[in-house]
Motif scaffolding. Structure first.
Motif, PDB file in Angstrom:
ATOM      1  N   ILE A   1      45.949  14.490   9.071  1.00  0.00           N
ATOM      2  CA  ILE A   1      45.687  14.323  10.502  1.00  0.00           C
ATOM      3  C   ILE A   1      44.176  14.163  10.596  1.00  0.00           C
ATOM      4  O   ILE A   1      43.417  15.138  10.583  1.00  0.00           O
ATOM      5  N   ALA A   2      43.719  12.914  10.673  1.00  0.00           N
ATOM      6  CA  ALA A   2      42.317  12.577  10.395  1.00  0.00           C
ATOM      7  C   ALA A   2      41.451  12.681  11.645  1.00  0.00           C
ATOM      8  O   ALA A   2      40.947  11.678  12.161  1.00  0.00           O
TER       9      ALA A   2
ATOM     10  N   ALA B   1      36.641  10.723   0.232  1.00  0.00           N
ATOM     11  CA  ALA B   1      36.724  12.182   0.076  1.00  0.00           C
ATOM     12  C   ALA B   1      38.130  12.680   0.397  1.00  0.00           C
ATOM     13  O   ALA B   1      38.654  13.566  -0.291  1.00  0.00           O
ATOM     14  N   ASP B   2      38.749  12.119   1.426  1.00  0.00           N
ATOM     15  CA  ASP B   2      40.115  12.509   1.788  1.00  0.00           C
ATOM     16  C   ASP B   2      41.090  12.237   0.641  1.00  0.00           C
ATOM     17  O   ASP B   2      41.932  13.081   0.304  1.00  0.00           O
TER      18      ASP B   2
ATOM     19  N   THR C   1      48.411   9.719   2.826  1.00  0.00           N
ATOM     20  CA  THR C   1      48.478   8.766   3.922  1.00  0.00           C
ATOM     21  C   THR C   1      48.263   9.541   5.211  1.00  0.00           C
ATOM     22  O   THR C   1      48.152  10.764   5.189  1.00  0.00           O
ATOM     23  N   GLY C   2      48.159   8.868   6.335  1.00  0.00           N
ATOM     24  CA  GLY C   2      47.978   9.586   7.590  1.00  0.00           C
ATOM     25  C   GLY C   2      47.390   8.717   8.684  1.00  0.00           C
ATOM     26  O   GLY C   2      47.250   7.496   8.535  1.00  0.00           O
ATOM     27  N   ASP C   3      47.032   9.371   9.798  1.00  0.00           N
ATOM     28  CA  ASP C   3      46.524   8.670  10.974  1.00  0.00           C
ATOM     29  C   ASP C   3      45.506   9.534  11.701  1.00  0.00           C
ATOM     30  O   ASP C   3      45.425  10.747  11.494  1.00  0.00           O
ATOM     31  N   ARG C   4      44.753   8.898  12.577  1.00  0.00           N
ATOM     32  CA  ARG C   4      43.860   9.624  13.472  1.00  0.00           C
ATOM     33  C   ARG C   4      44.661  10.154  14.664  1.00  0.00           C
ATOM     34  O   ARG C   4      45.511   9.433  15.197  1.00  0.00           O
TER      35      ARG C   4
ATOM     36  N   LEU D   1      45.329  19.318   8.803  1.00  0.00           N
ATOM     37  CA  LEU D   1      44.284  18.929   9.743  1.00  0.00           C
ATOM     38  C   LEU D   1      42.965  18.796   8.995  1.00  0.00           C
ATOM     39  O   LEU D   1      42.446  19.767   8.438  1.00  0.00           O
ATOM     40  N   GLN D   2      42.420  17.619   9.008  1.00  0.00           N
ATOM     41  CA  GLN D   2      41.229  17.302   8.221  1.00  0.00           C
ATOM     42  C   GLN D   2      40.046  18.222   8.551  1.00  0.00           C
ATOM     43  O   GLN D   2      39.379  18.734   7.647  1.00  0.00           O
TER      44      GLN D   2
END
Length: 351
Positions: free
Chosen positions: A41-42, A138-139, A8-11, A84-85
């Motif tokens: 962290i997208a 992909a993430d 899960t995550g966010d921009r 970090l993506q």
């Protein structure tokens, strides 16, 4: 039996707000102890709508703020991997390979893609935004996540991931789990202006990090019933943002019910209703503020969590990419060329 993985995550576009809390963070806090949890962290996804140098320059600060918000809301740092993506270039390798497993018409049917373009003021959809669900696949699949918490805005994206996983496995062998979606049962939180959902870009948000005075100021400026010009005029509760927030954040159901009855009867003013909401929100946020203060007092904690999590995640993603390339036969193609070149070189040397 191994523990299932969750992603899960966010921009990292700024502080998280109450809309994030009800839509995703509360669900993550409840779930993260049950799974091996990855929090992305997208920042590459951020580039689809914010790609100016000044936007990119804010990523590190916004990443720290975002992680601090999530920890302050109750996520245990010992039970979560933050990463970090953009620091994992191998995700781009998977994105490239997955692009051939989905069609343009399929991506054009994802409703949130057009909504994101509209919200960003884009008359046309950039290639990267159209491919947003592929990068998201992909993430999810790079860490072989088996579950993904989703709000209603993201469900269509994750369905693309499920299709890509099935398509890859059909073509090349069983490499990926087909992730299951865990839906949030909380509806979208309307913005303080009553115009659509709460959003940082629209300036209608109450941040999780806002202090008590800021929360009160924002609440007192909230949109209510536009047809109610005096406190003795009966008001409408349904669709009224102030009462929508009471329903979510005020645990005193009897008091909320009484306010609604008085509001409908024209026996309470907007000021009293808003004062009660501001008090309820600050009671809700006070424990979060206390946790934030402890986190911020531990210098370097958040930065180290991101660094350690990114390194661990990159090792996992590298293993996944190797497995994918082997399954597709891509490593074999180069090995064949290299062996032929080596044989030719040896033959020339002995001639």
């Amino acid at each position: 039996m191994s523990v299932a993985r969750m992603l899960t995550g966010d921009r990292p576009t700024g502080r998280l707000h109450l809309g994030h809390y009800v839509g995703s963070i509360a669900n993550r806090v409840a779930l993260h102890r049950r799974y091996e949890s990855y929090f992305i962290i997208a920042d590459l996804h951020m580039l689809t709508t914010r790609h100016r140098r000044e936007d990119i320059a804010q990523v590190s600060r916004n990443a720290r703020e975002m992680v601090t918000d999530v920890l302050a809301c109750g996520v245990d740092p010992a039970r979560a991997t933050f990463y970090l993506q953009s620091a994992i270039p191998e995700v781009g390798d998977l994105n490239t390979l997955f692009q051939n497993l989905v069609t343009v018409p399929r991506l054009e049917r994802v409703p949130s893609v057009r909504e994101m373009a509209r919200d960003a003021g884009r008359a046309e959809i950039p290639y990267g935004l159209l491919g947003y669900p592929v990068l998201q696949a992909a993430d999810i699949l790079c860490v072989k996540a088996q579950v993904v918490p989703v709000g209603k805005d993201n469900a269509a994206h994750v369905e693309v991931t499920r299709e890509i996983a099935r398509r890859f496995n059909h073509l090349y062998g069983e490499v990926f789990p087909v992730p299951e979606m865990i839906a949030s049962d909380t509806p979208t939180l309307v913005g303080t202006d009553g115009q659509g959902k709460m959003s940082k870009s629209r300036g209608n948000a109450i941040a999780i990090a806002d202090d008590a005075a800021t929360v009160r100021r924002k609440v007192m400026a909230m949109y209510t019933d536009p047809n109610r010009v005096r406190a003795d005029v009966p008001g409408t509760v349904e669709g009224n943002p102030v009462f929508a927030y009471h329903d979510v954040f005020n645990p005193d159901r009897a008091a909320v019910g009484e306010l609604k009855a008085r509001y409908r009867a024209g026996r309470v003013g907007d000021v009293e209703v808003k004062e009660a909401l501001a008090a309820a929100l600050n009671r809700f946020l006070d424990p979060i503020r206390e946790r934030r203060a402890r986190i911020e007092a531990d210098a370097g904690l958040v930065d180290q969590l991101i660094v350690d999590g990114t390194e661990r995640t990159r090792e996992q993603v590298r293993r996944t990419v190797v497995e994918v390339r082997r399954a597709m036969g891509l490593t074999g193609a180069y090995q064949q060329v290299r062996r032929r070149a080596e044989r030719a070189r040896k033959a020339a040397a002995t001639a």
